[in-house]
Motif scaffolding. Structure first.
Motif, mmCIF file in Angstrom:
data_model
loop_
_atom_site.group_PDB
_atom_site.id
_atom_site.type_symbol
_atom_site.label_atom_id
_atom_site.label_comp_id
_atom_site.label_asym_id
_atom_site.label_seq_id
_atom_site.Cartn_x
_atom_site.Cartn_y
_atom_site.Cartn_z
ATOM 1 N N GLU A 25 39.270 6.502 -17.357
ATOM 2 C CA GLU A 25 39.987 7.718 -16.942
ATOM 3 C C GLU A 25 41.210 8.022 -17.800
ATOM 4 N N PHE A 26 41.662 7.080 -18.619
ATOM 5 C CA PHE A 26 42.944 7.256 -19.294
ATOM 6 C C PHE A 26 42.778 7.378 -20.804
ATOM 7 N N MET A 36 56.732 27.574 6.719
ATOM 8 C CA MET A 36 55.912 26.793 5.778
ATOM 9 C C MET A 36 55.184 27.746 4.828
ATOM 10 N N HIS A 37 55.137 27.405 3.559
ATOM 11 C CA HIS A 37 54.369 28.254 2.657
ATOM 12 C C HIS A 37 53.554 27.408 1.673
ATOM 13 N N ARG A 38 52.453 28.026 1.298
ATOM 14 C CA ARG A 38 51.505 27.322 0.424
ATOM 15 C C ARG A 38 51.714 27.730 -1.034
ATOM 16 N N ILE A 39 51.798 26.724 -1.893
ATOM 17 C CA ILE A 39 52.015 26.977 -3.318
ATOM 18 C C ILE A 39 50.745 26.579 -4.080
ATOM 19 N N ALA A 40 50.202 27.478 -4.840
ATOM 20 C CA ALA A 40 49.058 27.138 -5.693
ATOM 21 C C ALA A 40 49.575 26.301 -6.863
ATOM 22 N N VAL A 41 49.041 25.123 -7.019
ATOM 23 C CA VAL A 41 49.529 24.231 -8.075
ATOM 24 C C VAL A 41 48.530 24.183 -9.230
ATOM 25 N N ASP A 42 47.286 23.926 -8.884
ATOM 26 C CA ASP A 42 46.189 23.904 -9.850
ATOM 27 C C ASP A 42 46.553 23.140 -11.134
ATOM 28 N N THR A 43 46.887 21.888 -10.949
ATOM 29 C CA THR A 43 47.335 21.059 -12.074
ATOM 30 C C THR A 43 46.531 19.768 -12.146
ATOM 31 N N ASN A 44 46.194 19.367 -13.352
ATOM 32 C CA ASN A 44 45.504 18.102 -13.578
ATOM 33 C C ASN A 44 46.438 16.943 -13.203
ATOM 34 N N ILE A 45 45.961 16.073 -12.332
ATOM 35 C CA ILE A 45 46.788 14.948 -11.865
ATOM 36 C C ILE A 45 47.181 14.042 -13.034
ATOM 37 N N LEU A 46 46.295 13.955 -14.019
ATOM 38 C CA LEU A 46 46.569 13.072 -15.158
ATOM 39 C C LEU A 46 47.299 13.791 -16.286
ATOM 40 N N GLU A 47 47.908 14.934 -15.959
ATOM 41 C CA GLU A 47 48.536 15.737 -17.029
ATOM 42 C C GLU A 47 49.579 14.954 -17.818
#
Lengths: 113, 240
Positions: free
Chosen positions: B127-128, B1-12
């Motif tokens: 939010e949109f 298992m490995h962890r990926i840094a995503v750091d992305t806005n969910i509403l992108e």
């Protein structure tokens, strides 16, 4: 109940990342959800349970960190945290404050198998 | 298992489409107002009064968002203003993609001012982003004085709050000052217009402010393109 739309966004991003890393299973998703968003943690968790079925994230757990609303007064530099309700005037000098944190809706990381 | 840094806005995805919408609006010189409120606050009535006063001066258009029916679009079209109805079915807010899709069937090229009337809802629409220039909120005096404190996000996002139905203040048991104070606490930068579509109070003031914002935007765009040309000129000079 727009959490369903938001959960859809989470899943799209997570599956895209999994594909990028040639993984067929997402084990966990970590979110940062600001206190000052229109998103309810429980509704998000509920939507995720429904929407993850049949996807790469079917077995995934959702970890949600709620980020406090922190503000700074541009006039006197006071930094303050909202308590029982949101107020956007500086408690010291009553000037409009700016938001430092609390508007996050982010995926921080995902665990892939 | 490995962890990926995503750091992305969910509403992108929504943000990206909102930006595309905004580019389309800018290209055609359309100023866009996203009008939000709780159900029944009077968005359509405010729009009707606003359109009546502006229809001789500007090319206007309206996109209506509702769960069901074309009733609101019908009301707008009755004023001779082109209107396009988005029916969201069960979705409680408009998002950028719905507006993008509406633009396939609704020509905005010739418009100068487009209003998007969002679905009546105090939470989700905030939010949109839709690609608008301005978020405006209608808050009626009969909704109760605590609404800004209970639903602060939409108030905070709005640049103007139209405090509608002031003619009903005598029956609501709420003082205008209290409503204004509560809005100001959660949205200190918002301009508040006490308004009544029945008596006409406040409508001219709101329209004058709106026209001011449109003119300011036009001036900003003109300045930007002037500085781009200037920059290009300097670059050409240096390269030459």
């Amino acid at each position: 109940m727009h959490e369903l739309a938001i959960t859809q966004g989470i899943l799209e991003i997570a599956e895209r990342e999994a594909a990028k890393h040639d993984s067929s299973r997402i084990k966990a998703i970590k979110l940062q959800v600001g206190e000052f968003t229109g998103v309810v943690k429980e509704a998000l968790e509920f939507s995720f349970e429904v929407i993850k079925l049949g996807t790469l994230a079917e077995q995934a757990s959702l970890e949600i960190e709620v980020v406090k609303l922190r503000q700074r007064c541009p006039a006197c530099d006071e930094i303050f945290v909202a308590k029982d309700r949101f107020d956007f005037l500086c408690p010291v000098c009553s000037m409009p404050a700016e938001i430092l944190s609390g508007r996050e809706l982010r995926i921080e990381w995902i665990d892939l198998e | 298992m490995h962890r990926i840094a995503v750091d992305t806005n969910i509403l992108e995805a929504n943000e990206r489409i909102a930006e595309e919408n905004h580019e389309v609006f800018q290209k055609h010189g359309v100023f866009v107002v996203n009008l939000m409120s709780a159900p029944g606050a009077g968005k359509t009535s405010v729009l009707e009064e606003t359109l009546r006063r502006l229809r001789g001066q500007y090319h206007l258009g309206v996109i209506e968002g509702d769960l069901m029916t074309t009733l609101d679009a019908d009301r707008i079209q009755a004023l001779g203003v082109p209107a396009f109805q988005i029916t969201t079915g069960t979705v409680c807010h408009l998002d950028a993609r719905m507006v993008h899709n509406a633009l396939h069937g609704f020509k905005v090229d010739d418009l100068q001012l487009l209003f998007i009337e969002n679905v009546g809802n105090l939470v989700c629409p905030a939010e949109f982003n839709l690609g608008e220039d301005l978020k405006v909120m209608v808050y009626s005096t009969v909704e109760g004085a605590e609404k800004p404190k209970k639903y602060p996000l939409m108030f905070h996002e709005a640049e103007a709050v139209l405090l509608n139905k002031t003619d009903l203040l005598p029956y609501s048991g709420v003082a205008l000052e209290e409503l204004q104070r509560n809005v100001h606490e959660v949205s200190p930068e918002a301009t508040i217009f006490p308004m009544s579509c029945r008596t006409g109070e406040g409508i001219d003031e709101w329209i004058a402010w709106l026209i001011g914002r449109m003119n300011q935007r036009s001036a900003d765009v003109a300045n930007n393109s002037a500085s781009v040309t200037e920059g290009g000129g300097i670059r050409a000079h240096l390269e030459g």
